[in-house]
Design a protein around this motif. Structure first.
Motif, short mmCIF file in Angstrom:
data_model
loop_
_atom_site.label_atom_id
_atom_site.label_comp_id
_atom_site.label_asym_id
_atom_site.label_seq_id
_atom_site.Cartn_x
_atom_site.Cartn_y
_atom_site.Cartn_z
N PRO A 360 0.84 -1.21 0.00
CA PRO A 360 0.00 0.00 0.00
C PRO A 360 0.87 1.26 0.00
CG PRO A 360 -0.80 -1.58 1.62
CD PRO A 360 0.51 -2.11 1.12
N PRO A 361 0.65 2.17 -0.92
CA PRO A 361 1.52 3.35 -1.05
C PRO A 361 1.59 4.21 0.21
CG PRO A 361 0.08 3.13 -2.96
CD PRO A 361 -0.40 2.14 -1.95
N SER A 362 0.51 4.21 1.00
CA SER A 362 0.50 5.08 2.18
C SER A 362 1.24 4.49 3.37
CB SER A 362 -0.95 5.39 2.58
OG SER A 362 -1.66 4.20 2.84
N VAL A 363 1.68 3.23 3.26
CA VAL A 363 2.46 2.62 4.34
C VAL A 363 3.93 2.85 4.02
CG1 VAL A 363 2.90 0.54 5.68
CG2 VAL A 363 0.67 0.86 4.58
N ILE A 364 4.54 3.79 4.72
CA ILE A 364 5.93 4.14 4.42
C ILE A 364 6.80 3.93 5.66
CG2 ILE A 364 5.44 5.73 2.54
CD1 ILE A 364 5.45 8.01 4.52
N PRO A 365 8.09 3.59 5.41
CA PRO A 365 8.68 3.36 4.10
C PRO A 365 8.27 2.00 3.51
CG PRO A 365 10.28 2.89 5.80
CD PRO A 365 9.08 3.44 6.50
N ALA A 366 8.24 1.92 2.17
CA ALA A 366 7.91 0.66 1.50
C ALA A 366 9.05 -0.32 1.69
CB ALA A 366 7.68 0.92 0.01
N PRO A 367 8.75 -1.61 1.80
CA PRO A 367 9.81 -2.60 2.00
C PRO A 367 10.55 -2.89 0.71
CG PRO A 367 7.70 -3.71 1.81
CD PRO A 367 7.41 -2.24 1.78
N ALA A 368 11.75 -3.42 0.84
CA ALA A 368 12.53 -3.90 -0.31
C ALA A 368 12.70 -5.41 -0.16
CB ALA A 368 13.90 -3.22 -0.34
N ALA A 369 12.93 -6.09 -1.28
CA ALA A 369 13.10 -7.54 -1.26
C ALA A 369 14.27 -7.92 -0.36
CB ALA A 369 13.30 -8.07 -2.67
N THR A 370 15.31 -7.09 -0.34
CA THR A 370 16.46 -7.39 0.51
C THR A 370 16.10 -7.32 1.99
OG1 THR A 370 17.10 -5.06 0.31
CG2 THR A 370 18.16 -6.63 -1.19
N GLU A 371 15.18 -6.42 2.35
CA GLU A 371 14.74 -6.32 3.74
C GLU A 371 13.94 -7.56 4.13
OE1 GLU A 371 12.36 -3.20 6.70
OE2 GLU A 371 12.34 -2.91 4.53
N ALA A 382 6.03 -6.33 9.08
CA ALA A 382 4.68 -6.63 9.53
C ALA A 382 4.24 -5.68 10.63
CB ALA A 382 4.60 -8.08 10.00
N GLU A 383 5.14 -5.38 11.55
CA GLU A 383 4.79 -4.45 12.63
C GLU A 383 4.54 -3.05 12.07
OE1 GLU A 383 8.12 -4.97 15.19
OE2 GLU A 383 7.31 -6.78 16.15
N ARG A 384 5.28 -2.67 11.04
CA ARG A 384 5.06 -1.39 10.37
C ARG A 384 3.66 -1.36 9.75
NH1 ARG A 384 8.98 -0.88 5.66
NH2 ARG A 384 10.42 -1.30 7.39
N TYR A 385 3.29 -2.48 9.12
CA TYR A 385 1.96 -2.56 8.50
C TYR A 385 0.87 -2.49 9.56
CZ TYR A 385 -2.06 -4.31 5.93
OH TYR A 385 -3.31 -4.44 5.37
N TRP A 388 0.22 0.99 10.81
CA TRP A 388 -0.58 1.73 9.81
C TRP A 388 -2.04 1.26 9.84
CZ3 TRP A 388 -3.06 -0.47 5.54
CH2 TRP A 388 -3.62 0.43 4.63
N ALA A 389 -2.25 -0.06 9.93
CA ALA A 389 -3.61 -0.60 9.91
C ALA A 389 -4.43 -0.08 11.09
CB ALA A 389 -3.56 -2.13 9.93
N GLN A 390 -3.82 0.01 12.27
CA GLN A 390 -4.54 0.46 13.46
C GLN A 390 -4.96 1.91 13.36
OE1 GLN A 390 -1.73 -0.50 16.51
NE2 GLN A 390 -2.18 -2.71 16.46
N THR A 391 -4.21 2.72 12.63
CA THR A 391 -4.54 4.14 12.49
C THR A 391 -5.39 4.44 11.27
OG1 THR A 391 -2.45 4.53 11.29
CG2 THR A 391 -2.44 4.84 13.70
N HIS A 392 -5.63 3.41 10.43
CA HIS A 392 -6.42 3.63 9.21
C HIS A 392 -7.64 2.71 9.15
CE1 HIS A 392 -2.71 5.67 8.01
NE2 HIS A 392 -3.40 6.24 7.03
N LEU A 397 -2.35 -7.66 10.86
CA LEU A 397 -1.90 -9.04 10.68
C LEU A 397 -2.00 -9.76 12.01
CD1 LEU A 397 1.30 -8.32 8.54
CD2 LEU A 397 -0.95 -8.99 7.72
N PRO A 398 -2.65 -10.93 12.05
CA PRO A 398 -2.87 -11.60 13.33
C PRO A 398 -1.71 -12.50 13.73
CG PRO A 398 -3.99 -12.80 11.58
CD PRO A 398 -3.33 -11.61 10.93
N GLY A 399 -1.57 -12.72 15.03
CA GLY A 399 -0.72 -13.78 15.57
C GLY A 399 0.74 -13.72 15.18
#
Length: 569
Positions: A360-371, A382-385, A388-392, A397-399
């Motif tokens: 999702p573009p609004s979740v920044i910074p976007a991940p890279a394959a190396t990360e 996942a914690e970054r996502y 964002w999910a809790q504020t939007h 993501l569960p569990g």
């Protein structure tokens, strides 16, 4: 007016009998314990049946010798004009269900239906005689008849059978769905599929196309040297996928058995035995949820090819799906809902690439394959996502606690990317943590040689370079068992490990969900549309039936679905 069949009355059996003083003597319905609705028509048709039999007609004869179906006659004589038919008077014996009926004094017309086509018949008193014409006058919509006669065209140009003999083949005691509105109640359509097939031409077309898909699959694999086989549907140890099984009991052996969740381990035993290319079109059973794309009983094609890896199957899939689309629909471009899906063009993405591309573009910074490839990286992403999910107002993501990097990567893919894979996509390089039956990549043991096929946001197929190291396979099986849970085997299949110990050549294998494939090729958006008799919750009665019907249109059991049905190996 011919109404839809309703739910049976919820009455004790001793209240079901209804006495009607106007019914004919010997009326067989007077002791009927069948409370079918609409009951007035059911009883009146029972009365007609008694009258027909009283006049010496057999209401349920054993057979009828026909020479052609209505569909065959319509196709064969489509271009024959009235003059040609009048000159040759082609003789026919044809049978079908009455779907239209018009009486005009001493003559009448009807339409019979068979093999998906309607054909008009013309019955005249002077030709068939008083006994047969009296029978004709007592017929109802839905009755089956057989006629003998010749073809002609009416003044309006309609191909018609001039009937010389009329035979009742089966008396319909319940009416057909109402003529103009058809059968639209999804609860009735799925529970009483026979009515759906009578009333809805689209339903018939879906299942004809499903049969075509299966024929083409067989033709494709037979032409490439594969052998079709059958493997057990009852197994002592459920394996080949992660799913909760159905349990049954064998009385004589006094052992519990499981309906198979996948045929994989048995098919690979056949590779060990020297059958280098095998496939099975099989029924699988998973005791899980129901949704528009999941059914507990589903059909899958599973195939294995020795001396191959997942790259070989990627190329084979591109060829297979393009071939199926062209043969079944006439084009490699297939319409599905609002999308035009082109099977001549597959994109290939690794799972990590897909997460990054559809982030999702609004979740920044976007991940890279190396990360995502860095130890601990998927958890950070996942914690970054989740933040964002809790504020939007989105579902987090569960569990995450206790999950490995590979499991979290799979969860990220399902959440942000899976539904975005509209055009045919080969999604490859899955985490080892979620792929216990696949070989690891030589250059990266955290990934396995596995891919899935996605089209229109649905998983259609799942393929591996198969693990053939018996020691490694046993280690992964034991790791699964130790982890526990309802979706993993409770013991290691040591006979399968023994088979691997005898040596299995490098092998690639795949499972393709035929139900979802049929959905795609028929523009159907519920799996129950493409399964003749889908599993539904038990019928309700009384006022609850309407509410139950609306609920079951999407989730007949009220259980949310789990991933894996239809394409999971």
């Amino acid at each position: 007016m011919f109404g839809l069949p309703c739910q049976p009355l919820a009455l004790p059996l001793y209240f079901v009998f209804i006495w009607r003083s106007d019914l004919a003597p010997g009326f067989r319905g007077e002791n009927s314990l069948l409370p079918f609705e609409p009951q007035d028509q059911y009883l009146q048709r029972q009365k007609k049946l008694a009258e027909i039999e009283a006049r010496g007609h057999d209401a349920y004869p054993h057979k009828f010798d026909w020479t052609a179906t209505p569909a065959e006659l319509v196709a064969k004589y489509a271009s024959a004009d009235a003059a040609a038919l009048e000159a040759s008077k082609p003789p026919v014996r044809v049978a079908g269900r009455i779907v239209a009926l018009r009486l005009h004094g001493k003559a009448g017309f009807a339409h019979i239906s068979g093999s998906g086509q309607r054909l008009q018949i013309y019955v005249k008193l002077d030709i068939v005689g008083p006994r047969a014409f009296e029978l004709f006058q007592m017929l109802d919509l839905g009755d089956f008849v057989g006629v003998n006669g010749h073809l002609f065209r009416t003044k309006t140009g309609e191909l018609t059978v001039w009937v010389s003999e009329l035979t009742l083949l089966s008396k319909a005691l319940l009416p057909l769905p109402e003529k103009w509105h058809g059968l639209s109640d999804v609860e009735v359509r799925y529970r009483q599929r026979y009515l759906d097939l009578i009333a809805n031409e689209r339903a018939r077309g879906i299942f004809l196309r499903r049969a075509h898909i299966i024929r083409e699959l067989r033709r494709f694999f037979d032409a490439r040297g594969y052998i079709e086989v059958e493997t057990p549907m009852m197994q002592a140890i459920p394996g080949g996928a992660a799913a909760r099984p159905f349990v049954t009991h064998h009385n004589t052996l006094d052992v519990d058995l499981y309906l198979r969740i996948a045929p994989e381990l048995y098919l690979k035993r056949l590779i060990v035995g020297g059958l280098d290319r095998v496939y099975e079109i099989n029924r699988n059973f998973r005791n899980e949820g129901i949704s528009t794309s999941h059914n507990p009983e589903f059909t899958m094609l599973e195939f294995y090819q020795a001396y191959s890896d997942y790259h070989d199957l990627m190329a084979l899939n591109e060829e297979l799906f393009a071939h199926l689309a062209k043969e079944v629909t006439g084009s490699t471009v297939v319409r599905y809902g609002e999308y035009e899906v082109d099977f001549a063009k597959f994109q290939r993405l690794s799972m990590r690439e897909a997460v990054c591309r559809y982030w999702p573009p609004s979740v920044i910074p976007a991940p890279a394959a190396t990360e995502l490839a860095t130890p601990g990286g998927p958890r950070v992403i996942a914690e970054r996502y989740n933040h964002w999910a809790q504020t939007h107002g989105r579902e987090p993501l569960p569990g995450l606690v206790g999950q490995t990097d590979g499991e979290i990567t799979g969860l990220l893919f399902e959440t942000v990317a899976e539904s975005q894979l509209i055009q045919p996509t080969i999604l490859y390089d899955f985490p080892t943590d979620i792929s216990p039956l696949s070989k690891c990549r030589k250059d990266d043991p955290s990934l396995v040689e596995r891919f899935e096929i996605y089209v229109a946001g649905m998983e259609l197929g799942n393929a591996f370079s198969e693990l053939n190291d018996p020691a490694e396979q046993e280690r992964r099986f034991r790791q699964q068992v130790e982890k526990g849970g309802e979706e993993v085997p409770r013991e290691v299949d040591m006979d399968y490990i023994r088979a691997l110990a005898h040596g299995m050549p490098p092998t690639a294998g795949e499972g393709i969900g035929i139900d979802r494939l049929t959905m795609l090729f028929t523009d159907s958006h519920s799996i129950r549309e493409v399964i003749l008799f889908p599993l539904l919750r038990p019928e309700t009665s009384g006022e609850d039936s309407t509410e139950g019907a609306s609920k079951s249109a999407e989730h007949p059991t009220g259980i949310s679905a789990k991933k894996g049905l239809g394409g999971q190996k």
